[in-house]
Enzyme design. Structure first.
Site, mmCIF file in Angstrom:
data_model
loop_
_atom_site.group_PDB
_atom_site.id
_atom_site.type_symbol
_atom_site.label_atom_id
_atom_site.label_comp_id
_atom_site.label_asym_id
_atom_site.label_seq_id
_atom_site.Cartn_x
_atom_site.Cartn_y
_atom_site.Cartn_z
ATOM 1 N N SER A 37 0.842 -1.195 0.000
ATOM 2 C CA SER A 37 0.000 0.000 0.000
ATOM 3 C C SER A 37 0.880 1.249 0.000
ATOM 4 C CB SER A 37 -0.892 0.042 1.248
ATOM 5 O OG SER A 37 -1.355 1.372 1.436
ATOM 6 N N HIS A 41 -1.392 -1.370 -4.131
ATOM 7 C CA HIS A 41 -2.642 -1.012 -3.437
ATOM 8 C C HIS A 41 -2.653 0.480 -3.178
ATOM 9 C CE1 HIS A 41 -6.112 -2.027 -0.851
ATOM 10 N NE2 HIS A 41 -5.624 -1.173 0.035
ATOM 11 N N HIS A 98 -8.407 1.233 -3.525
ATOM 12 C CA HIS A 98 -9.287 1.014 -2.370
ATOM 13 C C HIS A 98 -9.964 2.330 -2.038
ATOM 14 C CE1 HIS A 98 -9.440 -0.144 2.207
ATOM 15 N NE2 HIS A 98 -10.641 -0.023 1.665
ATOM 16 N N MET A 105 -11.940 4.538 0.106
ATOM 17 C CA MET A 105 -12.493 4.797 1.438
ATOM 18 C C MET A 105 -13.150 6.178 1.374
ATOM 19 S SD MET A 105 -9.345 3.188 3.573
ATOM 20 C CE MET A 105 -8.262 3.347 2.144
ATOM 21 N N GLY A 155 -8.376 4.046 7.655
ATOM 22 C CA GLY A 155 -7.998 5.455 7.813
ATOM 23 C C GLY A 155 -6.503 5.647 7.962
ATOM 24 N N GLY A 208 -2.309 3.686 8.186
ATOM 25 C CA GLY A 208 -1.419 2.532 8.154
ATOM 26 C C GLY A 208 -0.808 2.338 9.525
ATOM 27 N N GLY A 239 -4.595 -4.501 6.299
ATOM 28 C CA GLY A 239 -4.373 -3.842 7.591
ATOM 29 C C GLY A 239 -3.615 -4.724 8.563
ATOM 30 N N GLY A 290 1.381 -2.234 4.033
ATOM 31 C CA GLY A 290 1.940 -0.892 3.859
ATOM 32 C C GLY A 290 3.234 -0.786 4.644
#
Ligand code: DX5
Ligand code: ZN
Length: 217
Positions: A9, A34, A67, A69, A143, A145, A174, A195
């Site tokens: 990520s 990502h 992704h 969000m 929200g 990393g 996550g 990430g």
């Protein structure tokens, strides 16, 4: 287990050098990239939007896994499709009409993903399994990393059972690292977002740690 795809990520990468970071991560073995889009409304953080996705697209040879969000999602699907996203994942919690959203994503010739926050049960996607290409299981509250992994292996196992032989990816997002990756892979995940576990200790000028970190997962 190399049948597992690793999707670094870029939320954890150098925000001043996204293009170079994407290229470096791929050169060091990333399978997908990502891209975490945050609007400061669906999640309490703001990252970047369609223009950034368009800017990094030429630097990504493989899959650009976006992704979203954000809420609402539908008004922005075309902008992210035009930016070159290969996959657009929308949160089922982002609005009342997730089926319309995945139809619009596929209608834009992009693969459709649905993301589930930690508190959303696996059963929420049982009527979508023939309309989607990927389920993103959030194992942190979206929200940021670098957060602590939430163990949702039972949910992952339940999803893998529900999917059966359909061509639907289970992506874990996550807190994935060398310790948590085996747990979720065993439970049935086939794409692992990471990430901080990938980008930590490296930089655009020193990307070797990215490769070591990816292989460790
Ligand atoms: C969180 C994002 C995740 C996050 C992963 O809202 O969706 O993709 O960037 O970062 P790590 O791997 O550090 O938890
Ligand atoms: Zn993400």
């Amino acid at each position: 287990d190399r049948s597992i795809k690793i999707a670094p990520s870029i939320l954890a990468a150098d925000f001043a050098n996204f293009g170079a970071e994407c290229a470096a991560a791929e050169a060091e073995g990333a399978d997908w990239i990502h891209v975490d889009v945050m609007d400061g409304h669906f999640v309490p953080n703001i990252s970047f939007g369609p223009s950034t996705c368009a800017a990094i697209r030429p630097h990504i040879k493989g899959v650009m896994d976006v992704h979203l969000m954000i809420a609402p999602v539908d008004p922005y699907i075309d902008a992210f499709a035009d930016a070159g996203a290969d996959i657009l994942t929308a949160h089922i919690e982002a609005g009342p009409h997730i089926h319309r959203t995945v139809q619009a994503i596929r209608g834009a010739d992009v693969k459709a993903g649905v993301a589930l926050n930690p508190g959303t049960p696996a059963s929420a996607v049982e009527d979508l399994l023939d309309s989607i290409d990927l389920i993103c299981v959030m194992t942190v509250n979206p929200g940021f990393g670098g957060q602590k992994f939430i163990d949702l292996t039972a949910k992952i196992r339940a999803l893998r059972k529900m999917i059966g032989d359909r061509p639907v990816h289970i992506e874990i997002d996550g807190g994935v690292d060398a310790t948590t990756a085996p747990l979720v892979a065993k439970a049935g995940a086939d794409v692992l977002v990471a990430g901080s576990a990938v980008f930590r200790g490296g930089s655009v000028t020193n990307p070797a740690p990215y490769g070591e970190n990816i292989r460790a997962i």
